[in-house]
Design a protein around this motif. Structure first.
Motif, PDB file in Angstrom:
ATOM      1  N   ILE A   1      -2.415  -9.973   8.719  1.00 21.65           N
ATOM      2  CA  ILE A   1      -2.081 -10.058   7.299  1.00 21.65           C
ATOM      3  C   ILE A   1      -0.666  -9.530   7.111  1.00 21.65           C
ATOM      4  O   ILE A   1      -0.338  -8.449   7.610  1.00 21.65           O
ATOM      5  CB  ILE A   1      -3.064  -9.246   6.430  1.00 21.65           C
ATOM      6  N   GLU A   2       0.154 -10.283   6.410  1.00 22.57           N
ATOM      7  CA  GLU A   2       1.512  -9.853   6.124  1.00 22.57           C
ATOM      8  C   GLU A   2       1.790 -10.008   4.633  1.00 22.57           C
ATOM      9  O   GLU A   2       1.449 -11.033   4.036  1.00 22.57           O
ATOM     10  CB  GLU A   2       2.529 -10.666   6.923  1.00 22.57           C
ATOM     11  N   VAL A   3       2.409  -8.981   4.036  1.00 26.80           N
ATOM     12  CA  VAL A   3       2.771  -9.012   2.621  1.00 26.80           C
ATOM     13  C   VAL A   3       4.212  -8.511   2.486  1.00 26.80           C
ATOM     14  O   VAL A   3       4.443  -7.346   2.191  1.00 26.80           O
ATOM     15  CB  VAL A   3       1.822  -8.155   1.762  1.00 26.80           C
ATOM     16  N   PRO A   4       5.188  -9.380   2.734  1.00 29.87           N
ATOM     17  CA  PRO A   4       6.586  -8.957   2.554  1.00 29.87           C
ATOM     18  C   PRO A   4       6.876  -8.694   1.073  1.00 29.87           C
ATOM     19  O   PRO A   4       6.432  -9.440   0.203  1.00 29.87           O
ATOM     20  CB  PRO A   4       7.388 -10.156   3.053  1.00 29.87           C
ATOM     21  N   ILE A   5       7.608  -7.627   0.792  1.00 36.48           N
ATOM     22  CA  ILE A   5       7.913  -7.248  -0.582  1.00 36.48           C
ATOM     23  C   ILE A   5       9.423  -7.116  -0.732  1.00 36.48           C
ATOM     24  O   ILE A   5      10.064  -6.367  -0.003  1.00 36.48           O
ATOM     25  CB  ILE A   5       7.255  -5.908  -0.954  1.00 36.48           C
ATOM     26  N   ALA A   6       9.973  -7.829  -1.704  1.00 32.92           N
ATOM     27  CA  ALA A   6      11.406  -7.724  -1.965  1.00 32.92           C
ATOM     28  C   ALA A   6      11.730  -6.448  -2.730  1.00 32.92           C
ATOM     29  O   ALA A   6      12.768  -5.844  -2.534  1.00 32.92           O
ATOM     30  CB  ALA A   6      11.897  -8.948  -2.744  1.00 32.92           C
ATOM     31  N   GLU A   7      10.849  -6.029  -3.617  1.00 28.60           N
ATOM     32  CA  GLU A   7      11.089  -4.829  -4.420  1.00 28.60           C
ATOM     33  C   GLU A   7       9.756  -4.224  -4.788  1.00 28.60           C
ATOM     34  O   GLU A   7       8.911  -4.878  -5.396  1.00 28.60           O
ATOM     35  CB  GLU A   7      11.858  -5.199  -5.689  1.00 28.60           C
ATOM     36  N   ALA A   8       9.566  -2.975  -4.394  1.00 27.85           N
ATOM     37  CA  ALA A   8       8.324  -2.297  -4.761  1.00 27.85           C
ATOM     38  C   ALA A   8       8.552  -0.801  -4.815  1.00 27.85           C
ATOM     39  O   ALA A   8       9.088  -0.220  -3.869  1.00 27.85           O
ATOM     40  CB  ALA A   8       7.222  -2.616  -3.744  1.00 27.85           C
ATOM     41  N   PRO A   9       8.154  -0.150  -5.919  1.00 30.86           N
ATOM     42  CA  PRO A   9       8.305   1.303  -6.013  1.00 30.86           C
ATOM     43  C   PRO A   9       7.268   1.992  -5.143  1.00 30.86           C
ATOM     44  O   PRO A   9       6.117   1.581  -5.098  1.00 30.86           O
ATOM     45  CB  PRO A   9       8.055   1.580  -7.498  1.00 30.86           C
ATOM     46  N   LEU A  10       7.675   3.017  -4.463  1.00 30.23           N
ATOM     47  CA  LEU A  10       6.765   3.811  -3.653  1.00 30.23           C
ATOM     48  C   LEU A  10       6.993   5.265  -4.051  1.00 30.23           C
ATOM     49  O   LEU A  10       8.123   5.646  -4.353  1.00 30.23           O
ATOM     50  CB  LEU A  10       7.037   3.603  -2.168  1.00 30.23           C
ATOM     51  N   GLY A  11       5.953   6.076  -4.024  1.00 34.27           N
ATOM     52  CA  GLY A  11       6.034   7.445  -4.489  1.00 34.27           C
ATOM     53  C   GLY A  11       7.433   8.062  -4.421  1.00 34.27           C
ATOM     54  O   GLY A  11       8.116   8.002  -3.424  1.00 34.27           O
ATOM     55  N   GLY A  12       7.893   8.669  -5.484  1.00 34.42           N
ATOM     56  CA  GLY A  12       9.204   9.295  -5.522  1.00 34.42           C
ATOM     57  C   GLY A  12      10.301   8.324  -5.900  1.00 34.42           C
ATOM     58  O   GLY A  12      11.479   8.662  -5.865  1.00 34.42           O
ATOM     59  N   GLY A  13       9.952   7.111  -6.275  1.00 32.71           N
ATOM     60  CA  GLY A  13      10.954   6.159  -6.728  1.00 32.71           C
ATOM     61  C   GLY A  13      11.696   5.462  -5.611  1.00 32.71           C
ATOM     62  O   GLY A  13      12.694   4.788  -5.847  1.00 32.71           O
ATOM     63  N   VAL A  14      11.235   5.599  -4.367  1.00 33.99           N
ATOM     64  CA  VAL A  14      11.894   4.930  -3.249  1.00 33.99           C
ATOM     65  C   VAL A  14      11.657   3.439  -3.343  1.00 33.99           C
ATOM     66  O   VAL A  14      10.573   2.987  -3.694  1.00 33.99           O
ATOM     67  CB  VAL A  14      11.357   5.474  -1.909  1.00 33.99           C
ATOM     68  N   VAL A  15      12.654   2.632  -3.050  1.00 34.45           N
ATOM     69  CA  VAL A  15      12.526   1.186  -3.071  1.00 34.45           C
ATOM     70  C   VAL A  15      12.621   0.670  -1.653  1.00 34.45           C
ATOM     71  O   VAL A  15      13.556   0.960  -0.919  1.00 34.45           O
ATOM     72  CB  VAL A  15      13.629   0.544  -3.940  1.00 34.45           C
ATOM     73  N   LEU A  16      11.616  -0.089  -1.258  1.00 32.21           N
ATOM     74  CA  LEU A  16      11.589  -0.670   0.075  1.00 32.21           C
ATOM     75  C   LEU A  16      12.007  -2.129  -0.029  1.00 32.21           C
ATOM     76  O   LEU A  16      11.541  -2.848  -0.891  1.00 32.21           O
ATOM     77  CB  LEU A  16      10.176  -0.577   0.668  1.00 32.21           C
ATOM     78  N   ASN A  17      12.874  -2.581   0.857  1.00 32.14           N
ATOM     79  CA  ASN A  17      13.378  -3.944   0.819  1.00 32.14           C
ATOM     80  C   ASN A  17      12.918  -4.710   2.056  1.00 32.14           C
ATOM     81  O   ASN A  17      13.118  -4.236   3.185  1.00 32.14           O
ATOM     82  CB  ASN A  17      14.911  -3.953   0.750  1.00 32.14           C
TER      83      ASN A  17
ATOM     84  N   VAL B   1      -6.219  -8.191  -8.588  1.00 29.30           N
ATOM     85  CA  VAL B   1      -5.273  -7.216  -9.132  1.00 29.30           C
ATOM     86  C   VAL B   1      -4.783  -6.350  -7.977  1.00 29.30           C
ATOM     87  O   VAL B   1      -5.566  -5.633  -7.354  1.00 29.30           O
ATOM     88  CB  VAL B   1      -5.921  -6.346 -10.223  1.00 29.30           C
ATOM     89  N   VAL B   2      -3.482  -6.427  -7.694  1.00 26.23           N
ATOM     90  CA  VAL B   2      -2.936  -5.740  -6.526  1.00 26.23           C
ATOM     91  C   VAL B   2      -2.566  -4.306  -6.869  1.00 26.23           C
ATOM     92  O   VAL B   2      -2.530  -3.899  -8.032  1.00 26.23           O
ATOM     93  CB  VAL B   2      -1.709  -6.495  -5.967  1.00 26.23           C
ATOM     94  N   SER B   3      -2.261  -3.535  -5.849  1.00 26.82           N
ATOM     95  CA  SER B   3      -1.935  -2.131  -5.996  1.00 26.82           C
ATOM     96  C   SER B   3      -0.636  -1.934  -6.766  1.00 26.82           C
ATOM     97  O   SER B   3       0.227  -2.814  -6.840  1.00 26.82           O
ATOM     98  CB  SER B   3      -1.818  -1.495  -4.607  1.00 26.82           C
ATOM     99  N   SER B   4      -0.482  -0.720  -7.346  1.00 30.83           N
ATOM    100  CA  SER B   4       0.762  -0.377  -8.041  1.00 30.83           C
ATOM    101  C   SER B   4       1.950  -0.359  -7.088  1.00 30.83           C
ATOM    102  O   SER B   4       3.095  -0.508  -7.522  1.00 30.83           O
ATOM    103  CB  SER B   4       0.609   0.989  -8.723  1.00 30.83           C
ATOM    104  N   ILE B   5       1.698  -0.207  -5.805  1.00 28.09           N
ATOM    105  CA  ILE B   5       2.782  -0.215  -4.825  1.00 28.09           C
ATOM    106  C   ILE B   5       3.505  -1.547  -4.816  1.00 28.09           C
ATOM    107  O   ILE B   5       4.708  -1.612  -4.570  1.00 28.09           O
ATOM    108  CB  ILE B   5       2.231   0.128  -3.419  1.00 28.09           C
ATOM    109  N   ILE B   6       2.788  -2.616  -5.107  1.00 26.05           N
ATOM    110  CA  ILE B   6       3.429  -3.932  -5.166  1.00 26.05           C
ATOM    111  C   ILE B   6       3.354  -4.517  -6.575  1.00 26.05           C
ATOM    112  O   ILE B   6       3.278  -5.723  -6.768  1.00 26.05           O
ATOM    113  CB  ILE B   6       2.851  -4.907  -4.119  1.00 26.05           C
ATOM    114  N   GLY B   7       3.358  -3.625  -7.571  1.00 28.08           N
ATOM    115  CA  GLY B   7       3.605  -4.070  -8.930  1.00 28.08           C
ATOM    116  C   GLY B   7       2.425  -4.175  -9.854  1.00 28.08           C
ATOM    117  O   GLY B   7       2.578  -4.586 -11.006  1.00 28.08           O
ATOM    118  N   SER B   8       1.208  -3.865  -9.425  1.00 31.54           N
ATOM    119  CA  SER B   8       0.005  -3.956 -10.274  1.00 31.54           C
ATOM    120  C   SER B   8      -0.146  -5.338 -10.893  1.00 31.54           C
ATOM    121  O   SER B   8      -0.542  -5.487 -12.055  1.00 31.54           O
ATOM    122  CB  SER B   8       0.052  -2.894 -11.390  1.00 31.54           C
ATOM    123  N   LEU B   9       0.152  -6.367 -10.126  1.00 27.44           N
ATOM    124  CA  LEU B   9       0.091  -7.725 -10.650  1.00 27.44           C
ATOM    125  C   LEU B   9      -1.349  -8.228 -10.662  1.00 27.44           C
ATOM    126  O   LEU B   9      -2.117  -8.013  -9.714  1.00 27.44           O
ATOM    127  CB  LEU B   9       0.941  -8.666  -9.797  1.00 27.44           C
TER     128      LEU B   9
END
Length: 746
Positions: free
Chosen positions: A395-411, A719-727
């Protein structure tokens, strides 16, 4: 009005039982079909022979809540897949998922996403348990019948049948020469399906026979993609399947049948519509703000990438011996499948995220069953089976922008990936006995021992920079049933039983979490099945009460799908199926169900709403949690109803049947949190048919309109996790379909 219908039917049961003359049914020779089942292709409820009790008998004589559909009826109603049976079948729901179908019966199933978890509804095709039924249910090819068994079937069908069982039974080869072809074409959207079969003897003596069936299906797709770089259409179909069988019957004492089947799906897959977030206070990720979401009413969506490829192969060898007045059956089965499903993960033009699933599975299933002489007062069956599956999943879920604890953005990261070898082994021994104190009064009981083991090597490159972990667990369980059946008359039968079910534990692959526990349930059930008014009315009624312990619930936790053992749940309700022939021309069919399926005890966190919790929770490092006691189980609408009317018009060359069916269900929730955004409001669908059948039955034709009012009905909302936007991403059932079909059978 619904209540008055229910009372009227129940009154018919009671009054008929009171005034009917009780006559003992004469015993019939071993293997001979019951008298009221001579036309196995009939439209009425009690006329179909089923094997729900691992013996051949009518629906009425089978002490199980079972819906059965003969192949001829499936064709007449344009039933192309199991999804088309959801409407007329009480208490069954099917939801879309990324890599599987979420099938629930009486609110029990499980949305299989990660490897390591199983469905609570067992699928059996040609007698073999299918661990990965990706294509088994996608199309119905040359079927004798489909059986839907409701309630736990732990004794006769074993593991993973806490909700029920679906049996898909193909037509077998015979010595007589038969062949046929069926062509279906449609519009709105474009539809084309061609299927055919040929059957007959392969030698002069007729001891060797064969049957070949094939099917090609194409549907342009109900949803248009507004992005030029993605697929033009979604929610489409492009699949092929072929099945070959050879049967050798040198005598009445022995026969052997070999089945080989291949199926392929090369479509663009389901569309995902962005519904929003589960809480108005939760904003969309910045990359999605201002982006168009598409239009569900127009079935228009934005998808940068979307495709689905499935290949499956299976072969079964079935051997039958007449032995000691009974029958010994051996089944040897092998299946191989590969699924690749890639779905746009945000439903907009932005290239934010997508989800990629790859499943590769190989399984063997072997079973040995002996059934005694059915004409004796004391009858029994003894059986044993073995199942082994090797499943690899990535399973792969590439994320262009997602907040992670402390406001870090993973690209451009992959939050979960890697192949996951999962080995499942299971073996069981079981038996069931029945004693007829009189031809009318019978007691039955059954017992099964099951041993399950799962071994997994899992990997998640999101946790601790990537970790490999090996784990193994096993579980043992006894399941049983006890009950009684009574024939009040030659046309009315009833049963009362207590049964238990067991679904093995497992792992949520990729989470690196310990194994979750097995799911168990106990079911009290009573039923009445009868023919009334000189067989003008046939009606089946079942009432049930079930208690669940350690109910397995699928959740999105962090970046992965995870299974949680909900503490307890209670499920109870009633199911009714009727068929009323008012005269030689007019037939009315009505089915209805009431279902109350709720959690008794369940406290958990919602990873899409990390700040939503009950007072007093979320202190320190303890996660925020919610009390879900009293919430409805996912995929468990409280009320469902299906009403159909069919009118035959005789012609010189045959007959024309005018038909209409309206299927309705109340609100259904897709997650345990019972949020409006992840639900489908009460909705109904209208289907219309105009069928022609020649006098000799060789020529058939049909004009049909399915979902006439073009209702847009959600099949699932993830409904996905808040890590990937709570979409909240919704997937929808087919819209309107208009078409015609032609068939010739000899």
């Amino acid at each position: 009005m619904r209540g008055s219908y229910f009372v009227a039917i129940c009154g018919a049961f009671v009054s008929h039982a009171a005034i009917a003359q009780t006559t003992m049914s004469p015993a019939r020779p071993h293997g001979e079909a019951p008298q009221d089942a001579r036309d196995a292709s009939g439209q009425s409820l009690g006329d179909i022979i089923v094997t729900a009790s691992r013996r051949s008998d009518t629906v009425r004589k089978t002490p199980i809540a079972v819906s059965a559909y003969a192949g001829q009826k499936l064709e007449a109603a344009q039933t192309k897949s199991l999804n088309d049976l959801v409407g007329p079948s009480p208490n069954i729901q099917i939801g879309n998922s990324y890599n599987s179908s979420n099938i629930t019966i009486r609110g029990i199933g499980n949305q299989q996403i990660n490897a390591g978890q199983d469905s609570g509804v067992a699928i059996h095709a040609d007698g073999a348990y299918i661990g990965q039924p990706s294509l088994t249910l996608a199309t119905f090819l040359d079927l004798a019948r489909v059986e839907i068994l409701r309630g736990p079937q732990g004794t006769l069908f074993g593991r993973n049948a806490t909700g029920g069982v679906i049996n898909v039974v193909p037509n077998e080869p015979t010595a007589e020469t038969h062949y046929g072809v069926d062509l279906t074409a449609g519009v709105d959207p474009a539809l084309f399906q061609l299927s055919g079969f040929i059957n007959g003897s392969l030698n002069e003596s007729g001891t060797l026979s064969g049957r070949v069936a094939a099917q090609q299906s194409y549907n342009r797709g109900y949803t248009r993609n507004l992005l030029p770089n993605g697929p033009n259409r979604l929610d489409d179909a492009k699949n092929q399947s072929v099945r070959g069988q050879i049967k050798w019957k040198p005598s009445d004492m022995f026969d052997a049948r070999l089945l080989v089947e291949y199926a392929n799906d090369d479509s663009n897959g389901p569309a995902s519509f962005l519904e929003g977030t589960p809480d108005p206070t939760i904003p969309l990720p910045s990359i999605l703000i201002g982006q168009s979401r598409g239009d569900v009413g127009k079935r228009e969506v934005f998808a940068n990438i979307n495709y689905r490829k499935v290949h499956s192969f299976n072969t079964n060898l079935t051997l039958n011996w007449a032995l000691g007045g009974g029958n010994l059956k051996a089944l040897l089965s092998y299946a191989d499948s590969k699924l690749v499903n890639v779905s746009d993960g945000d439903g907009t033009a932005a290239e934010d995220t997508y989800a990629s699933f790859t499943n590769k599975a190989r399984q063997t299933y072997d079973e040995l069953i002996y059934t005694s002489d059915n004409s004796k007062p004391f009858t029994y069956l003894l059986g044993a089976n073995y199942f082994r599956e090797r499943l690899e999943q990535a399973i792969e879920v590439p994320i262009a922008e997602a907040p992670l604890g402390g406001g870090v953005v993973l690209n451009d990261i992959t939050v979960f990936g890697g192949a996951v070898p999962l080995i499942t082994t299971s073996y069981a021994a079981f038996g069931r006995a029945q004693y007829a104190f009189t031809p009318d009064f019978k007691l039955f009981a059954g017992l099964r021992y099951t041993h399950d083991k799962k071994s997994i090597v899992q990997y998640n490159n999101f946790i601790n920079g990537g970790t490999l972990q090996s784990s193994s667990s096993s579980w043992n369980r006894l399941t049983y049933e006890i009950g009684t059946s009574y024939a009040f008359s030659q046309t009315l039968d009833g049963y009362l039983k207590y049964s238990t079910g067991f679904k093995g534990g497992g792992y949520s692959a990729g989470t690196l979490a310990p194994s979750f526990r097995p799911e168990t349930n106990a079911n009290y059930e009573a039923g009445l099945k009868g023919n009334f008014f000189n067989r003008a009315l046939q009606a089946n009624l079942a009432v049930f009460y079930m208690k669940y312990d350690d109910l397995q619930v699928n959740q999105i936790v962090g970046v992965s799908s995870s299974v949680t053992n909900a503490a307890k749940a209670t499920v109870y309700g009633a199911e009714l199926e009727t068929s009323l022939r008012l005269n030689d021309a007019l037939r009315i069919e009505w089915s209805a169900a009431y279902l109350n399926a709720t959690f008794d005890e369940f406290r958990t966190a919602d990873s899409s709403r990390p700040n939503s919790c009950d007072p007093g929770t979320g202190v320190g490092t303890v996660p925020c949690s919610l009390d879900l006691s009293g919430n409805a189980l996912p995929q468990s609408p409280k009320y469902t109803s299906s009403l159909g009317g069919y009118y035959d018009v005789p012609l010189a060359s045959g007959k024309v049947t005018l038909g209409a069916r309206y299927d309705w269900k109340s609100r259904v929730y897709f997650t345990e949190f019972n949020l409006p955004i992840s639900s489908q409001k009460a909705v109904g669908k209208l289907n219309l048919f105009l069928n022609y059948e020649s006098e000799d039955g060789r020529f058939t034709g049909s004009l049909f309109a399915k979902n006439v009012t073009n209702e847009q009905v959600k099949g699932n909302v993830i409904v996905v996790s808040s890590i990937i936007g709570s979409l909240a991403l919704g997937q929808y059932q087919p819209g309107r379909q208009l078409g015609m079909s032609f068939g010739y059978h000899f």
